[in-house]
Scaffold this active site. Structure first.
Site, mmCIF file in Angstrom:
data_model
loop_
_atom_site.group_PDB
_atom_site.id
_atom_site.type_symbol
_atom_site.label_atom_id
_atom_site.label_comp_id
_atom_site.label_asym_id
_atom_site.label_seq_id
_atom_site.Cartn_x
_atom_site.Cartn_y
_atom_site.Cartn_z
ATOM 1 N N HIS A 159 0.845 -1.198 0.000
ATOM 2 C CA HIS A 159 0.000 0.000 0.000
ATOM 3 C C HIS A 159 0.877 1.244 0.000
ATOM 4 O O HIS A 159 1.910 1.282 0.650
ATOM 5 C CB HIS A 159 -0.917 0.017 1.221
ATOM 6 N N ASP B 87 -14.360 2.653 6.534
ATOM 7 C CA ASP B 87 -13.311 3.473 5.916
ATOM 8 C C ASP B 87 -13.845 4.181 4.682
ATOM 9 O O ASP B 87 -13.522 5.353 4.447
ATOM 10 C CB ASP B 87 -12.082 2.640 5.551
ATOM 11 N N ARG C 227 -13.469 12.647 4.466
ATOM 12 C CA ARG C 227 -12.160 13.308 4.613
ATOM 13 C C ARG C 227 -11.795 14.055 3.338
ATOM 14 O O ARG C 227 -11.217 15.142 3.387
ATOM 15 C CB ARG C 227 -11.076 12.280 4.953
ATOM 16 N N SER D 8 -6.956 4.208 8.312
ATOM 17 C CA SER D 8 -7.574 3.975 7.011
ATOM 18 C C SER D 8 -6.817 2.894 6.237
ATOM 19 O O SER D 8 -7.393 1.916 5.758
ATOM 20 C CB SER D 8 -7.584 5.289 6.230
ATOM 21 N N LYS E 135 -8.068 -1.553 5.882
ATOM 22 C CA LYS E 135 -8.312 -2.257 4.623
ATOM 23 C C LYS E 135 -7.351 -3.420 4.468
ATOM 24 O O LYS E 135 -7.724 -4.508 4.060
ATOM 25 C CB LYS E 135 -8.140 -1.295 3.447
HETATM 26 N N1 IUR Z 1 -4.618 5.842 1.394
HETATM 27 C C1 IUR Z 1 -5.574 5.317 2.215
HETATM 28 O O1 IUR Z 1 -6.006 4.197 2.008
HETATM 29 N N2 IUR Z 1 -6.034 6.056 3.216
HETATM 30 C C2 IUR Z 1 -5.586 7.300 3.474
HETATM 31 O O2 IUR Z 1 -6.041 7.898 4.401
HETATM 32 C C3 IUR Z 1 -4.580 7.827 2.614
HETATM 33 C C4 IUR Z 1 -4.116 7.093 1.592
HETATM 34 I I1 IUR Z 1 -3.847 9.705 2.903
#
Ligand code: IUR
Length: 273
Positions: free
Chosen positions: A51, A130, A137, A152, A156
């Site tokens: 990620h 989320d 957000r 966040s 996931k």
């Molecule tokens: N990627 C995510 O999955 N969540 C976030 O809050 C951000 C980037 I910044």
């Protein structure tokens, strides 16, 4: 159930006041448990996710997933949409005519087992809390909060079924967190959350003072990713992809050392594998 105006007020309170490690862990766990959790245990091999916290021109996932898979890593990748000024892998992939990102939870493990990697959209019911907070957000100037970003990302990743995870924490002018010490704190928070939940996690802090590669824009980024997989991509994109893939190979236990993993990945890229 919370109304949007109350959730937005909560988000702004978190931006202004912060959260400690325990509070961040609770929020992450609650978000991860707000929907489905994918089980990939029946697919052989170590599943390693990746990620990025997001940047301009960051198309690394499109290069990285097949690159790591060609070295024997199983790469389950549920990707997201753009956030704020940063693009999303899904938006980029959708510039390929006919590309289906909305695979079912039946198709996803099947393709993963056959191909070794699979990039899809987060299904409706992966961390739905989320999804709701992410969308709020995006429009309430509450993106740039270390505990909100950590919760966040990790909610996931915890719901997605991988055993290990490599995080690309972007720092600089084009990233959500500009200062290196903030990036380091974010990386440490996410690594602690993941390890606390029994996953192997590594985080790299990488430069986002300038766009990654030469192209920015969905279709252009897909073309540049393919060029990079053919060995002719910009050096910055190629070297970051190799480094992240090497960490994935290492976390999967497929290599004796990180240096050996780097050589293996480089060879896979340059041989066209
Ligand atoms: N990627 C995510 O999955 N969540 C976030 O809050 C951000 C980037 I910044």
């Amino acid at each position: 159930s919370w109304e949007d105006y109350q959730s937005s007020a909560l988000l702004m309170a978190i931006v202004l006041k912060g959260m400690d490690a325990v509070e961040t862990g609770w929020l992450t766990d609650a978000m991860a448990r707000s929907g489905d959790r994918v089980i990939l245990d029946h697919i052989p091999g170590i599943k390693v996710g990746k990620h990025s916290t997001g940047g301009v021109g960051d198309k690394v996932s499109i290069v990285l997933a097949p690159l790591a898979a060609s070295c024997g890593v199983v790469v389950p990748k549920m990707s997201g949409r753009g956030l704020g000024h940063t693009g999303g892998t899904l938006d980029k992939l959708e510039s390929i005519p006919g590309f289906r990102i909305a695979l079912s939870l039946d198709e996803y493990p099947k393709i993963l087992g056959e191909v070794g990697c699979c990039l899809i959209s987060q299904t409706e019911n992966i961390a739905p809390a989320d999804k709701k907070l992410y969308a709020l957000r995006d429009v309430t100037a509450t993106i740039e909060s270390l505990p909100l970003i950590a919760a966040s990302v990790m909610s996931k990743k915890l719901a997605e079924g991988s055993t290990a995870l490599v995080l690309d924490v972007k720092c600089g002018d084009g990233a959500f967190l500009q200062a290196r010490d903030e990036g380091k704190a974010l990386a440490e928070t996410m690594v602690a959350i993941g390890r606390g939940m029994g996953k192997k996690v590594a985080a790299l802090i990488t430069d986002m003072d300038q766009p990654l590669g030469r192209n920015s824009g969905n279709a252009l980024e897909v073309a540049e990713s393919i060029e990079t997989l053919k060995g002719g991509g910009p050096k910055a994109l190629e070297s970051l992809s190799i480094e992240l893939a090497a960490w994935m190979v290492q976390l999967a236990g497929l290599s004796a050392s990180l240096d050996a993993a780097r050589s293996r990945v480089r060879e896979a890229l340059h041989s066209g594998a």
